[in-house]
Design an enzyme around this catalytic site. Sequence first.
Site, PDB file in Angstrom:
ATOM      1  N   HIS A 126       0.871  -1.181   0.000  1.00  0.00           N
ATOM      2  CA  HIS A 126       0.000   0.000   0.000  1.00  0.00           C
ATOM      3  C   HIS A 126       0.912   1.238   0.000  1.00  0.00           C
ATOM      4  CE1 HIS A 126      -2.832   2.931   1.815  1.00  0.00           C
ATOM      5  NE2 HIS A 126      -3.807   2.106   1.508  1.00  0.00           N
ATOM      6  N   ASP A 203       3.074  -4.542   7.967  1.00  0.00           N
ATOM      7  CA  ASP A 203       1.875  -3.738   7.788  1.00  0.00           C
ATOM      8  C   ASP A 203       0.702  -4.701   7.960  1.00  0.00           C
ATOM      9  OD1 ASP A 203      -0.403  -2.593   6.794  1.00  0.00           O
ATOM     10  OD2 ASP A 203       0.534  -1.697   5.037  1.00  0.00           O
ATOM     11  N   GLN A 206      -4.478  -5.219   6.982  1.00  0.00           N
ATOM     12  CA  GLN A 206      -5.452  -6.231   6.552  1.00  0.00           C
ATOM     13  C   GLN A 206      -5.266  -7.532   7.332  1.00  0.00           C
ATOM     14  OE1 GLN A 206      -7.873  -5.373   4.598  1.00  0.00           O
ATOM     15  NE2 GLN A 206      -7.005  -3.407   4.005  1.00  0.00           N
ATOM     16  N   LYS A 229     -10.348  -0.661  10.550  1.00  0.00           N
ATOM     17  CA  LYS A 229     -10.451  -1.848   9.688  1.00  0.00           C
ATOM     18  C   LYS A 229     -10.718  -3.101  10.525  1.00  0.00           C
ATOM     19  CE  LYS A 229      -7.216   0.007   6.288  1.00  0.00           C
ATOM     20  NZ  LYS A 229      -8.005   0.349   5.100  1.00  0.00           N
ATOM     21  N   CYS A 367      -4.717   2.377  -3.618  1.00  0.00           N
ATOM     22  CA  CYS A 367      -3.461   2.905  -3.055  1.00  0.00           C
ATOM     23  C   CYS A 367      -2.315   1.923  -3.263  1.00  0.00           C
ATOM     24  CB  CYS A 367      -3.599   3.254  -1.573  1.00  0.00           C
ATOM     25  SG  CYS A 367      -4.796   4.511  -1.228  1.00  0.00           S
TER      26      CYS A 367
HETATM   27  N1  PLP Z   1      -1.773  -0.707   4.600  1.00  0.00           N
HETATM   28  C1  PLP Z   1      -2.718  -1.479   4.050  1.00  0.00           C
HETATM   29  C2  PLP Z   1      -2.385  -2.872   3.613  1.00  0.00           C
HETATM   30  C3  PLP Z   1      -4.010  -0.981   3.907  1.00  0.00           C
HETATM   31  O1  PLP Z   1      -4.972  -1.746   3.372  1.00  0.00           O
HETATM   32  C4  PLP Z   1      -4.285   0.348   4.324  1.00  0.00           C
HETATM   33  C5  PLP Z   1      -5.626   0.931   4.086  1.00  0.00           C
HETATM   34  O2  PLP Z   1      -6.336   0.557   3.198  1.00  0.00           O
HETATM   35  C6  PLP Z   1      -3.267   1.081   4.918  1.00  0.00           C
HETATM   36  C7  PLP Z   1      -2.023   0.530   5.024  1.00  0.00           C
HETATM   37  C8  PLP Z   1      -3.511   2.462   5.433  1.00  0.00           C
HETATM   38  O3  PLP Z   1      -4.387   2.410   6.503  1.00  0.00           O
HETATM   39  P1  PLP Z   1      -4.962   3.741   7.156  1.00  0.00           P
HETATM   40  O4  PLP Z   1      -5.513   4.561   6.043  1.00  0.00           O
HETATM   41  O5  PLP Z   1      -5.999   3.265   8.110  1.00  0.00           O
HETATM   42  O6  PLP Z   1      -3.819   4.407   7.845  1.00  0.00           O
END
Ligand code: PLP
Length: 409
Positions: A126, A203, A206, A229, A367
Amino acid sequence: MPDTPFEVEVVRRDFPILATQVREKKLCYLDNAASTQKPRAVIDRLQEFYSRENANIHRGVHHLGELATDAYHDARKTVAKFLNAKSDKQVIFTRGTTESINLVATSWGRANLQKGDQILLTAMEHHANIVPWQLIAEQTGAVIKVIPTNDRAELDLDAYDQLLGEHTRILAICHISNSLGTLNPIKEIIAKAKAMGVTTLVDGAQGAPHLGADVQDLNCDFYAFSGHKIYGPTGIGILYGNQEIMENMPPYQGGGDMIQRVSFEKTTYKGLPERFEAGTPNIAGAAGLAAAIKYLGQFNQADIKAHESALLEYALGQLEDIDGITLYTKAVARTGVVSFNLEGVHAHDIATILDREGVAIRAGNHCTQPLMKTLGVPATARTSFALYNTKEEIDTLAASIIKARQLFK
Ligand code: PLP
Protein backbone atom coordinates in the site's frame (compact mmCIF):
# COMPACT_ATOMS: atom_id res chain seq x y z
CA MET A 1 -11.75 -17.72 26.64
CA PRO A 2 -13.89 -17.26 23.50
CA ASP A 3 -17.24 -18.82 24.27
CA THR A 4 -19.77 -17.34 21.81
CA PRO A 5 -20.59 -19.70 18.94
CA PHE A 6 -20.07 -18.01 15.59
CA GLU A 7 -23.41 -17.65 13.80
CA VAL A 8 -23.38 -15.09 11.04
CA GLU A 9 -27.07 -14.15 11.30
CA VAL A 10 -26.63 -13.46 15.01
CA VAL A 11 -23.43 -11.53 14.37
CA ARG A 12 -25.20 -9.36 11.79
CA ARG A 13 -27.67 -8.18 14.40
CA ASP A 14 -24.75 -6.70 16.35
CA PHE A 15 -24.06 -4.26 13.48
CA PRO A 16 -26.93 -1.75 13.23
CA ILE A 17 -25.87 -0.32 9.87
CA LEU A 18 -26.30 -3.70 8.17
CA ALA A 19 -30.06 -3.38 8.58
CA THR A 20 -30.19 -0.14 6.62
CA GLN A 21 -31.28 0.21 3.02
CA VAL A 22 -29.40 1.84 0.18
CA ARG A 23 -31.48 3.16 -2.71
CA GLU A 24 -34.37 1.06 -1.43
CA LYS A 25 -32.22 -2.06 -1.62
CA LYS A 26 -30.84 -4.08 1.24
CA LEU A 27 -27.32 -2.88 2.00
CA CYS A 28 -24.71 -5.38 0.86
CA TYR A 29 -21.49 -4.02 2.31
CA LEU A 30 -18.46 -5.52 0.61
CA ASP A 31 -15.91 -2.74 1.08
CA ASN A 32 -14.42 -3.99 4.31
CA ALA A 33 -10.78 -3.70 3.30
CA ALA A 34 -11.36 0.06 3.11
CA SER A 35 -13.22 0.26 6.43
CA THR A 36 -15.36 -2.16 8.42
CA GLN A 37 -18.72 -1.46 10.02
CA LYS A 38 -18.99 -1.14 13.80
CA PRO A 39 -20.77 -3.41 16.23
CA ARG A 40 -23.16 -1.97 18.82
CA ALA A 41 -20.51 -2.70 21.49
CA VAL A 42 -18.17 -0.14 19.90
CA ILE A 43 -20.88 2.46 19.25
CA ASP A 44 -22.08 2.10 22.85
CA ARG A 45 -18.56 2.36 24.22
CA LEU A 46 -18.00 5.68 22.43
CA GLN A 47 -21.29 6.99 23.72
CA GLU A 48 -20.56 5.81 27.24
CA PHE A 49 -17.11 7.41 27.21
CA TYR A 50 -18.43 10.78 26.07
CA SER A 51 -21.47 10.56 28.36
CA ARG A 52 -19.69 9.54 31.55
CA GLU A 53 -15.89 9.51 31.39
CA ASN A 54 -14.74 12.31 29.10
CA ALA A 55 -11.78 14.48 30.16
CA ASN A 56 -8.15 14.81 29.20
CA ILE A 57 -5.76 12.13 30.44
CA HIS A 58 -2.67 12.29 32.68
CA ARG A 59 -3.39 15.92 33.52
CA GLY A 60 -6.36 16.42 35.80
CA VAL A 61 -6.38 15.03 39.32
CA HIS A 62 -10.17 15.21 39.15
CA HIS A 63 -12.49 12.23 38.96
CA LEU A 64 -13.23 12.39 35.22
CA GLY A 65 -9.55 12.79 34.43
CA GLU A 66 -8.92 9.58 36.33
CA LEU A 67 -11.72 7.72 34.53
CA ALA A 68 -10.46 8.82 31.13
CA THR A 69 -6.86 7.92 32.04
CA ASP A 70 -8.01 4.48 33.21
CA ALA A 71 -9.99 3.91 30.02
CA TYR A 72 -6.93 4.81 27.95
CA HIS A 73 -4.56 2.61 29.96
CA ASP A 74 -7.00 -0.30 29.94
CA ALA A 75 -7.30 0.01 26.18
CA ARG A 76 -3.54 -0.26 25.85
CA LYS A 77 -3.59 -3.42 27.95
CA THR A 78 -6.36 -4.90 25.78
CA VAL A 79 -4.37 -4.22 22.62
CA ALA A 80 -1.17 -5.66 24.16
CA LYS A 81 -3.05 -8.85 25.03
CA PHE A 82 -4.58 -9.04 21.54
CA LEU A 83 -1.10 -8.82 20.02
CA ASN A 84 0.48 -11.06 22.65
CA ALA A 85 3.01 -8.29 23.32
CA LYS A 86 5.30 -8.91 26.30
CA SER A 87 4.58 -5.47 27.72
CA ASP A 88 1.92 -2.81 27.15
CA LYS A 89 4.79 -0.31 26.93
CA GLN A 90 5.36 -1.73 23.45
CA VAL A 91 1.95 -0.54 22.26
CA ILE A 92 1.83 3.00 20.87
CA PHE A 93 -1.47 4.62 19.97
CA THR A 94 -1.37 6.38 16.60
CA ARG A 95 -3.97 7.64 14.12
CA GLY A 96 -3.74 4.47 12.06
CA THR A 97 -1.43 2.23 10.05
CA THR A 98 -0.25 5.18 7.98
CA GLU A 99 0.91 7.13 11.00
CA SER A 100 2.45 4.02 12.58
CA ILE A 101 4.61 3.39 9.52
CA ASN A 102 5.52 7.08 9.21
CA LEU A 103 6.60 6.99 12.85
CA VAL A 104 8.97 4.09 12.24
CA ALA A 105 10.28 5.37 8.92
CA THR A 106 10.97 8.81 10.36
CA SER A 107 12.20 8.02 13.85
CA TRP A 108 13.90 4.65 13.34
CA GLY A 109 15.01 5.70 9.86
CA ARG A 110 16.73 8.91 11.00
CA ALA A 111 18.62 7.05 13.69
CA ASN A 112 19.54 3.97 11.71
CA LEU A 113 19.77 4.64 7.99
CA GLN A 114 22.64 6.07 6.03
CA LYS A 115 23.82 6.36 2.45
CA GLY A 116 23.87 3.03 0.66
CA ASP A 117 21.68 1.21 3.20
CA GLN A 118 18.80 -0.73 1.69
CA ILE A 119 15.11 -0.67 2.58
CA LEU A 120 13.38 -3.82 1.35
CA LEU A 121 9.70 -3.53 0.36
CA THR A 122 7.43 -5.69 -1.79
CA ALA A 123 5.66 -4.97 -5.06
CA MET A 124 2.26 -5.33 -3.40
CA GLU A 125 2.62 -2.64 -0.70
CA HIS A 126 0.00 0.00 0.00
CA HIS A 127 1.27 3.55 -0.58
CA ALA A 128 1.36 3.87 3.23
CA ASN A 129 4.19 1.36 3.23
CA ILE A 130 6.02 2.92 0.30
CA VAL A 131 5.93 6.70 0.53
CA PRO A 132 7.20 7.07 4.14
CA TRP A 133 10.24 4.99 3.13
CA GLN A 134 10.79 7.11 0.03
CA LEU A 135 10.75 10.23 2.19
CA ILE A 136 13.36 8.86 4.59
CA ALA A 137 15.41 7.42 1.72
CA GLU A 138 15.62 10.90 0.21
CA GLN A 139 16.82 12.32 3.51
CA THR A 140 19.36 9.63 4.36
CA GLY A 141 20.63 8.39 0.99
CA ALA A 142 19.24 4.91 1.63
CA VAL A 143 17.98 2.94 -1.37
CA ILE A 144 14.67 1.13 -1.82
CA LYS A 145 14.66 -2.43 -3.19
CA VAL A 146 11.47 -4.24 -4.12
CA ILE A 147 10.63 -7.95 -3.88
CA PRO A 148 8.71 -8.75 -7.08
CA THR A 149 5.62 -10.92 -7.47
CA ASN A 150 5.01 -13.92 -9.71
CA ASP A 151 2.07 -14.25 -12.12
CA ARG A 152 -0.27 -15.31 -9.31
CA ALA A 153 0.70 -12.11 -7.45
CA GLU A 154 2.54 -14.07 -4.79
CA LEU A 155 5.92 -12.88 -3.58
CA ASP A 156 8.86 -14.27 -5.48
CA LEU A 157 10.73 -15.82 -2.57
CA ASP A 158 13.81 -16.68 -4.64
CA ALA A 159 14.11 -13.02 -5.55
CA TYR A 160 13.71 -12.21 -1.85
CA ASP A 161 16.67 -14.46 -1.01
CA GLN A 162 18.73 -12.64 -3.64
CA LEU A 163 17.71 -9.18 -2.48
CA LEU A 164 18.26 -9.76 1.24
CA GLY A 165 21.88 -8.80 1.67
CA GLU A 166 24.49 -7.19 3.86
CA HIS A 167 23.19 -3.69 3.08
CA THR A 168 19.55 -4.48 3.94
CA ARG A 169 18.60 -2.60 7.10
CA ILE A 170 14.83 -2.95 7.19
CA LEU A 171 12.19 -5.16 5.63
CA ALA A 172 8.68 -3.64 5.56
CA ILE A 173 6.00 -5.99 4.27
CA CYS A 174 2.25 -6.38 4.32
CA HIS A 175 0.67 -9.42 5.96
CA ILE A 176 -2.17 -9.49 3.42
CA SER A 177 -2.38 -7.54 0.16
CA ASN A 178 -5.26 -5.06 0.38
CA SER A 179 -5.71 -5.14 -3.40
CA LEU A 180 -5.63 -8.86 -4.09
CA GLY A 181 -5.90 -10.74 -0.81
CA THR A 182 -2.53 -12.50 -1.21
CA LEU A 183 -1.52 -13.85 2.19
CA ASN A 184 2.24 -13.59 2.60
CA PRO A 185 4.24 -16.20 4.53
CA ILE A 186 5.49 -13.46 6.82
CA LYS A 187 6.75 -15.69 9.62
CA GLU A 188 9.17 -17.43 7.30
CA ILE A 189 10.07 -14.16 5.58
CA ILE A 190 10.74 -12.44 8.91
CA ALA A 191 12.87 -15.37 10.15
CA LYS A 192 15.18 -15.00 7.15
CA ALA A 193 15.50 -11.26 7.67
CA LYS A 194 16.15 -11.62 11.40
CA ALA A 195 18.87 -14.19 10.70
CA MET A 196 20.63 -11.46 8.73
CA GLY A 197 20.19 -8.89 11.51
CA VAL A 198 17.55 -6.96 9.52
CA THR A 199 14.84 -4.99 11.35
CA THR A 200 11.32 -6.02 10.33
CA LEU A 201 8.00 -4.19 10.07
CA VAL A 202 4.68 -5.82 9.26
CA ASP A 203 1.88 -3.74 7.79
CA GLY A 204 -0.98 -5.58 9.47
CA ALA A 205 -3.78 -3.27 8.28
CA GLN A 206 -5.45 -6.23 6.55
CA GLY A 207 -3.82 -8.99 8.60
CA ALA A 208 -4.99 -8.06 12.11
CA PRO A 209 -8.73 -8.03 11.22
CA HIS A 210 -8.70 -11.42 9.48
CA LEU A 211 -6.02 -13.37 11.28
CA GLY A 212 -5.19 -11.51 14.47
CA ALA A 213 -1.49 -11.13 15.22
CA ASP A 214 0.83 -12.81 17.66
CA VAL A 215 3.86 -10.57 17.57
CA GLN A 216 5.99 -12.94 19.63
CA ASP A 217 5.23 -15.82 17.32
CA LEU A 218 5.84 -13.67 14.22
CA ASN A 219 8.99 -12.33 15.87
CA CYS A 220 8.65 -9.03 14.01
CA ASP A 221 10.14 -5.79 15.34
CA PHE A 222 7.17 -3.62 14.40
CA TYR A 223 3.53 -4.38 13.64
CA ALA A 224 1.07 -1.69 12.51
CA PHE A 225 -2.71 -1.76 12.16
CA SER A 226 -5.75 0.54 12.03
CA GLY A 227 -8.74 0.57 14.38
CA HIS A 228 -11.32 1.27 11.68
CA LYS A 229 -10.45 -1.85 9.69
CA ILE A 230 -10.95 -4.09 12.72
CA TYR A 231 -14.49 -2.96 13.63
CA GLY A 232 -13.21 -0.05 15.75
CA PRO A 233 -13.37 3.73 15.28
CA THR A 234 -11.49 5.82 12.74
CA GLY A 235 -8.58 7.99 13.85
CA ILE A 236 -7.00 5.36 16.08
CA GLY A 237 -4.32 2.85 15.22
CA ILE A 238 -1.51 0.86 16.71
CA LEU A 239 2.21 0.60 16.42
CA TYR A 240 3.65 -2.36 18.28
CA GLY A 241 7.44 -2.26 18.59
CA ASN A 242 10.41 -4.14 19.90
CA GLN A 243 11.10 -2.47 23.26
CA GLU A 244 14.86 -2.27 22.94
CA ILE A 245 14.69 -0.81 19.44
CA MET A 246 12.02 1.73 20.39
CA GLU A 247 13.89 2.82 23.52
CA ASN A 248 16.74 3.86 21.25
CA MET A 249 14.56 5.75 18.79
CA PRO A 250 14.27 9.55 18.99
CA PRO A 251 10.80 11.06 19.46
CA TYR A 252 8.66 11.33 16.32
CA GLN A 253 6.71 14.40 17.36
CA GLY A 254 7.30 16.82 20.23
CA GLY A 255 4.75 18.30 22.60
CA GLY A 256 2.87 17.70 25.80
CA ASP A 257 2.80 14.32 27.56
CA MET A 258 6.00 13.00 25.94
CA ILE A 259 8.47 15.04 27.99
CA GLN A 260 10.12 14.70 31.40
CA ARG A 261 11.48 18.25 31.70
CA VAL A 262 11.48 21.14 29.28
CA SER A 263 13.81 24.11 29.28
CA PHE A 264 15.07 26.27 26.46
CA GLU A 265 18.51 24.78 27.04
CA LYS A 266 17.56 21.11 27.04
CA THR A 267 14.48 18.93 27.03
CA THR A 268 14.36 15.35 28.24
CA TYR A 269 11.79 12.79 27.19
CA LYS A 270 9.68 10.14 28.85
CA GLY A 271 10.19 6.47 28.16
CA LEU A 272 7.78 4.17 26.36
CA PRO A 273 5.03 4.48 25.40
CA GLU A 274 4.53 8.22 26.15
CA ARG A 275 7.68 9.23 24.26
CA PHE A 276 5.83 8.51 21.00
CA GLU A 277 2.46 9.96 21.97
CA ALA A 278 2.85 13.73 21.92
CA GLY A 279 -0.29 15.77 22.59
CA THR A 280 -3.79 14.76 23.55
CA PRO A 281 -4.46 11.33 22.05
CA ASN A 282 -7.69 9.89 20.69
CA ILE A 283 -8.88 8.70 24.09
CA ALA A 284 -12.40 7.72 23.05
CA GLY A 285 -10.95 6.05 19.96
CA ALA A 286 -8.66 3.93 22.13
CA ALA A 287 -11.61 2.89 24.31
CA GLY A 288 -13.63 2.12 21.16
CA LEU A 289 -10.80 0.05 19.70
CA ALA A 290 -10.56 -1.93 22.93
CA ALA A 291 -14.32 -2.57 22.72
CA ALA A 292 -13.88 -3.84 19.14
CA ILE A 293 -11.07 -6.18 20.17
CA LYS A 294 -13.16 -7.49 23.08
CA TYR A 295 -16.11 -7.95 20.73
CA LEU A 296 -13.96 -10.03 18.37
CA GLY A 297 -12.44 -11.88 21.30
CA GLN A 298 -15.74 -13.48 22.24
CA PHE A 299 -15.50 -15.66 19.12
CA ASN A 300 -13.04 -18.35 18.31
CA GLN A 301 -10.63 -16.81 15.80
CA ALA A 302 -10.51 -20.06 13.81
CA ASP A 303 -14.31 -19.88 13.27
CA ILE A 304 -14.06 -16.34 11.87
CA LYS A 305 -11.18 -17.37 9.65
CA ALA A 306 -13.08 -20.41 8.37
CA HIS A 307 -16.16 -18.29 7.66
CA GLU A 308 -14.18 -15.65 5.77
CA SER A 309 -12.21 -18.26 3.78
CA ALA A 310 -15.43 -20.01 2.81
CA LEU A 311 -16.87 -16.66 1.62
CA LEU A 312 -13.79 -15.97 -0.46
CA GLU A 313 -13.78 -19.36 -2.13
CA TYR A 314 -17.53 -19.16 -2.74
CA ALA A 315 -17.12 -15.71 -4.29
CA LEU A 316 -14.30 -16.86 -6.58
CA GLY A 317 -16.48 -19.79 -7.67
CA GLN A 318 -19.51 -17.56 -8.34
CA LEU A 319 -17.57 -14.92 -10.21
CA GLU A 320 -15.14 -16.96 -12.32
CA ASP A 321 -17.73 -18.01 -14.92
CA ILE A 322 -19.16 -14.53 -15.49
CA ASP A 323 -18.74 -13.56 -19.12
CA GLY A 324 -15.84 -11.13 -19.64
CA ILE A 325 -14.52 -11.22 -16.07
CA THR A 326 -10.83 -11.22 -15.18
CA LEU A 327 -10.03 -12.25 -11.62
CA TYR A 328 -6.78 -10.99 -10.11
CA THR A 329 -7.01 -12.88 -6.82
CA LYS A 330 -4.99 -15.94 -7.75
CA ALA A 331 -2.57 -16.60 -4.90
CA VAL A 332 -2.74 -20.07 -3.36
CA ALA A 333 -2.67 -18.53 0.13
CA ARG A 334 -5.31 -15.81 0.13
CA THR A 335 -7.96 -14.21 2.25
CA GLY A 336 -10.52 -11.48 2.43
CA VAL A 337 -10.42 -9.90 -1.04
CA VAL A 338 -11.51 -10.59 -4.62
CA SER A 339 -10.24 -8.14 -7.24
CA PHE A 340 -11.60 -8.22 -10.77
CA ASN A 341 -12.34 -6.34 -13.98
CA LEU A 342 -15.05 -6.75 -16.58
CA GLU A 343 -14.20 -6.53 -20.24
CA GLY A 344 -15.39 -3.23 -21.70
CA VAL A 345 -16.50 -1.75 -18.35
CA HIS A 346 -14.35 0.62 -16.30
CA ALA A 347 -13.94 -0.45 -12.67
CA HIS A 348 -15.59 2.79 -11.51
CA ASP A 349 -18.62 2.08 -13.68
CA ILE A 350 -18.89 -1.40 -12.17
CA ALA A 351 -18.87 0.11 -8.68
CA THR A 352 -21.47 2.73 -9.65
CA ILE A 353 -23.81 0.15 -11.15
CA LEU A 354 -23.39 -2.14 -8.15
CA ASP A 355 -24.19 0.76 -5.83
CA ARG A 356 -27.59 1.06 -7.50
CA GLU A 357 -28.22 -2.52 -6.34
CA GLY A 358 -27.18 -1.63 -2.78
CA VAL A 359 -23.81 -3.36 -3.20
CA ALA A 360 -20.85 -1.37 -1.85
CA ILE A 361 -17.49 -2.24 -3.36
CA ARG A 362 -14.36 -0.24 -4.09
CA ALA A 363 -12.95 0.64 -7.48
CA GLY A 364 -9.59 2.18 -8.22
CA ASN A 365 -5.94 1.44 -7.63
CA HIS A 366 -6.52 0.76 -3.91
CA CYS A 367 -3.46 2.91 -3.06
CA THR A 368 -1.25 0.31 -4.74
CA GLN A 369 -0.30 1.98 -8.01
CA PRO A 370 2.95 -0.02 -8.41
CA LEU A 371 0.99 -3.29 -8.08
CA MET A 372 -1.58 -2.11 -10.65
CA LYS A 373 1.31 -1.42 -13.01
CA THR A 374 2.51 -5.00 -12.56
CA LEU A 375 -1.01 -6.23 -13.32
CA GLY A 376 -1.08 -3.97 -16.37
CA VAL A 377 -4.32 -2.21 -15.39
CA PRO A 378 -5.04 1.26 -13.98
CA ALA A 379 -7.71 -0.01 -11.61
CA THR A 380 -9.70 -3.00 -10.43
CA ALA A 381 -13.06 -3.51 -8.80
CA ARG A 382 -12.52 -4.94 -5.34
CA THR A 383 -14.89 -6.75 -3.08
CA SER A 384 -13.69 -7.48 0.43
CA PHE A 385 -15.24 -9.51 3.22
CA ALA A 386 -15.76 -9.28 6.94
CA LEU A 387 -17.15 -11.61 9.56
CA TYR A 388 -20.73 -10.42 8.97
CA ASN A 389 -20.90 -11.13 5.22
CA THR A 390 -22.97 -13.98 3.84
CA LYS A 391 -23.15 -16.21 0.79
CA GLU A 392 -26.48 -14.56 -0.12
CA GLU A 393 -24.64 -11.24 -0.36
CA ILE A 394 -22.18 -12.82 -2.75
CA ASP A 395 -25.10 -14.08 -4.84
CA THR A 396 -26.37 -10.48 -4.95
CA LEU A 397 -22.89 -9.33 -5.95
CA ALA A 398 -22.66 -11.90 -8.75
CA ALA A 399 -26.13 -11.02 -10.07
CA SER A 400 -25.25 -7.30 -10.02
CA ILE A 401 -22.01 -7.88 -11.92
CA ILE A 402 -23.91 -9.84 -14.58
CA LYS A 403 -26.31 -6.89 -14.84
CA ALA A 404 -23.38 -4.49 -15.28
CA ARG A 405 -21.93 -6.67 -17.99
CA GLN A 406 -25.25 -6.76 -19.87
CA LEU A 407 -25.61 -2.99 -19.69
CA PHE A 408 -22.27 -2.50 -21.43
CA LYS A 409 -22.54 -5.30 -24.00
N1 PLP B 1 -1.77 -0.71 4.60
C1 PLP B 1 -2.72 -1.48 4.05
C2 PLP B 1 -2.39 -2.87 3.61
C3 PLP B 1 -4.01 -0.98 3.91
O1 PLP B 1 -4.97 -1.75 3.37
C4 PLP B 1 -4.29 0.35 4.32
C5 PLP B 1 -5.63 0.93 4.09
O2 PLP B 1 -6.34 0.56 3.20
C6 PLP B 1 -3.27 1.08 4.92
C7 PLP B 1 -2.02 0.53 5.02
C8 PLP B 1 -3.51 2.46 5.43
O3 PLP B 1 -4.39 2.41 6.50
P1 PLP B 1 -4.96 3.74 7.16
O4 PLP B 1 -5.51 4.56 6.04
O5 PLP B 1 -6.00 3.27 8.11
O6 PLP B 1 -3.82 4.41 7.85
